[in-house]
Design a protein around this motif. Structure first.
Motif, mmCIF file in Angstrom:
data_model
loop_
_atom_site.group_PDB
_atom_site.id
_atom_site.type_symbol
_atom_site.label_atom_id
_atom_site.label_comp_id
_atom_site.label_asym_id
_atom_site.label_seq_id
_atom_site.Cartn_x
_atom_site.Cartn_y
_atom_site.Cartn_z
ATOM 1 N N UNK A 69 3.403 -6.447 -4.144
ATOM 2 C CA UNK A 69 2.692 -7.084 -3.036
ATOM 3 C C UNK A 69 3.673 -7.685 -2.024
ATOM 4 N N UNK A 70 4.712 -8.331 -2.535
ATOM 5 C CA UNK A 70 5.706 -8.930 -1.636
ATOM 6 C C UNK A 70 6.432 -7.846 -0.843
ATOM 7 N N UNK A 71 6.733 -6.737 -1.502
ATOM 8 C CA UNK A 71 7.414 -5.628 -0.826
ATOM 9 C C UNK A 71 6.565 -5.090 0.319
ATOM 10 N N UNK A 72 5.284 -4.877 0.074
ATOM 11 C CA UNK A 72 4.383 -4.364 1.112
ATOM 12 C C UNK A 72 4.286 -5.351 2.275
ATOM 13 N N UNK A 73 4.168 -6.635 1.967
ATOM 14 C CA UNK A 73 4.099 -7.650 3.032
ATOM 15 C C UNK A 73 5.357 -7.625 3.893
ATOM 16 N N UNK A 74 6.510 -7.503 3.247
ATOM 17 C CA UNK A 74 7.775 -7.481 3.997
ATOM 18 C C UNK A 74 7.896 -6.238 4.867
ATOM 19 N N UNK A 75 7.442 -5.105 4.344
ATOM 20 C CA UNK A 75 7.490 -3.873 5.146
ATOM 21 C C UNK A 75 6.577 -4.003 6.346
ATOM 22 N N UNK A 76 5.362 -4.506 6.126
ATOM 23 C CA UNK A 76 4.444 -4.764 7.245
ATOM 24 C C UNK A 76 5.115 -5.632 8.316
ATOM 25 N N UNK A 77 5.790 -6.655 7.847
ATOM 26 C CA UNK A 77 6.385 -7.632 8.775
ATOM 27 C C UNK A 77 7.409 -6.993 9.701
ATOM 28 N N UNK A 78 8.201 -6.075 9.183
ATOM 29 C CA UNK A 78 9.269 -5.523 9.999
ATOM 30 C C UNK A 78 8.866 -4.309 10.827
ATOM 31 N N UNK A 79 7.731 -3.668 10.480
ATOM 32 C CA UNK A 79 7.322 -2.502 11.267
ATOM 33 C C UNK A 79 6.240 -2.846 12.290
ATOM 34 N N UNK A 80 5.649 -4.014 12.192
ATOM 35 C CA UNK A 80 4.607 -4.396 13.168
ATOM 36 C C UNK A 80 5.215 -5.080 14.394
ATOM 37 N N UNK B 250 -14.768 -6.930 4.300
ATOM 38 C CA UNK B 250 -15.023 -6.392 5.646
ATOM 39 C C UNK B 250 -13.783 -5.768 6.278
ATOM 40 N N UNK B 251 -12.602 -6.348 6.016
ATOM 41 C CA UNK B 251 -11.393 -5.967 6.741
ATOM 42 C C UNK B 251 -10.275 -5.395 5.873
ATOM 43 N N UNK C 122 2.606 5.564 6.556
ATOM 44 C CA UNK C 122 1.888 4.639 7.434
ATOM 45 C C UNK C 122 1.080 5.393 8.487
ATOM 46 N N UNK C 123 -0.132 4.904 8.731
ATOM 47 C CA UNK C 123 -0.979 5.451 9.796
ATOM 48 C C UNK C 123 -1.560 4.307 10.616
ATOM 49 N N UNK C 124 -1.779 4.585 11.897
ATOM 50 C CA UNK C 124 -2.551 3.659 12.734
ATOM 51 C C UNK C 124 -4.017 3.851 12.382
ATOM 52 N N UNK C 125 -4.729 2.746 12.204
ATOM 53 C CA UNK C 125 -6.124 2.792 11.755
ATOM 54 C C UNK C 125 -6.940 1.876 12.663
ATOM 55 N N UNK C 126 -7.695 2.468 13.571
ATOM 56 C CA UNK C 126 -8.386 1.690 14.607
ATOM 57 C C UNK C 126 -9.890 1.917 14.521
ATOM 58 N N UNK D 163 -5.779 -2.214 6.128
ATOM 59 C CA UNK D 163 -5.856 -3.561 6.693
ATOM 60 C C UNK D 163 -6.260 -3.406 8.154
ATOM 61 N N UNK D 164 -7.531 -3.648 8.414
ATOM 62 C CA UNK D 164 -8.077 -3.436 9.759
ATOM 63 C C UNK D 164 -7.432 -4.368 10.770
ATOM 64 N N UNK D 165 -7.178 -5.632 10.376
ATOM 65 C CA UNK D 165 -6.593 -6.593 11.320
ATOM 66 C C UNK D 165 -5.171 -6.220 11.719
ATOM 67 N N UNK D 166 -4.494 -5.416 10.887
ATOM 68 C CA UNK D 166 -3.151 -4.935 11.226
ATOM 69 C C UNK D 166 -3.179 -3.501 11.735
ATOM 70 N N UNK D 167 -4.392 -2.942 11.843
ATOM 71 C CA UNK D 167 -4.608 -1.553 12.285
ATOM 72 C C UNK D 167 -3.736 -0.578 11.501
ATOM 73 N N UNK D 168 -3.694 -0.742 10.176
ATOM 74 C CA UNK D 168 -2.835 0.095 9.348
ATOM 75 C C UNK D 168 -3.577 0.663 8.130
ATOM 76 N N UNK D 169 -3.269 1.934 7.861
ATOM 77 C CA UNK D 169 -3.631 2.588 6.606
ATOM 78 C C UNK D 169 -2.328 2.968 5.928
ATOM 79 N N UNK D 170 -2.172 2.581 4.655
ATOM 80 C CA UNK D 170 -0.994 2.966 3.878
ATOM 81 C C UNK D 170 -1.452 3.887 2.757
#
Length: 220
Positions: A209-220, A42-43, A6-10, A83-90
């Motif tokens: 896809x579900x796994x990635x969404x769940x990981x996003x949910x708990x680390x954001x 775009x995002x 995971x990286x912060x992507x701003x 995902x720019x709206x989540x400021x994340x690069x995976x």
């Protein structure tokens, strides 16, 4: 096993991921590396980075009874998502491949994005996991546990053998550097490191896809 970093992507300036894809197609010509875009707007972007390398090997020639040098072409790949709206690069791959992706994005976009390592907030992570009935805690690695004055130890804890794994995780949250768990409806084991590295066991394509969404949910 799959590495997920995971990286912060701003965004630094007015520049979209669609611009990134278009600028790559127009300006970058490199036979040794490149990007294949699977999906983008775009995002959001999902793509594969490839890197071609020449690899030298020594093979034994039975007829000549000696080793001979042979050159072989190897292509390494790493998938990534932005995902720019989540400021994340995976990045799904090694740290070295991730750094090459980041460098290439900087060149194409003329540094339109700031990319930095994502440091996991362990306190927040433990709270999210322990409050989620859909997650089973498996293991954790602890550092600097005091067993007596001036004596510190590191240890691995199998949480499946504990009566109250969430209580133990909360008690030692300040010492956790690695935490393993799984979502009850997904067989993949997720191991999160404090430095942002995530290691995944075998992933079923239907669960990805579900796994990635769940990981996003708990680390954001």
């Amino acid at each position: 096993m799959t590495n997920m970093i995971l990286y912060e992507f701003v965004k630094n300036k007015k520049y979209t991921l669609k611009n990134l894809a278009n600028d790559y197609e127009k300006n970058l010509q490199d036979d040794m590396q490149g990007i294949i875009f699977s999906e983008y707007d775009e995002e959001y972007m999902r793509a594969t980075y490839w890197l071609r390398k020449k690899k030298k090997e020594y093979k034994y020639n039975i007829d000549k009874r000696q080793f001979e040098e042979a050159e072989e072409e190897v292509i390494n790949i790493a998938e990534f998502e932005i995902q720019v709206n989540k400021t994340k690069l995976i990045v799904f791959g090694t740290k070295q491949m991730a750094q090459r992706i980041i460098t290439l994005i900087g060149i194409i976009s003329k540094n339109a994005y700031a990319v930095s390592e994502y440091i996991v907030d362990v306190n927040m992570l433990v709270n999210e996991i322990c409050n989620d009935n859909n997650i089973d805690l498996l293991k954790m690695k602890l550092v600097d546990i005091t067993i007596e004055k001036g004596l510190l130890v590191n240890c691995n804890v199998n949480l499946l053998n504990q009566n109250n794994p969430t209580d133990i995780a909360h008690k030692y949250v300040g010492n956790i550097v690695v935490l393993s768990f799984k979502f009850k409806n997904i067989h993949t084991v997720v191991t999160i490191y404090k430095n942002g590295k995530i290691v995944l066991s075998k992933i079923n394509d239907d669960d990805r896809e579900e796994l990635i969404r769940n990981i996003y949910r708990i680390v954001n």
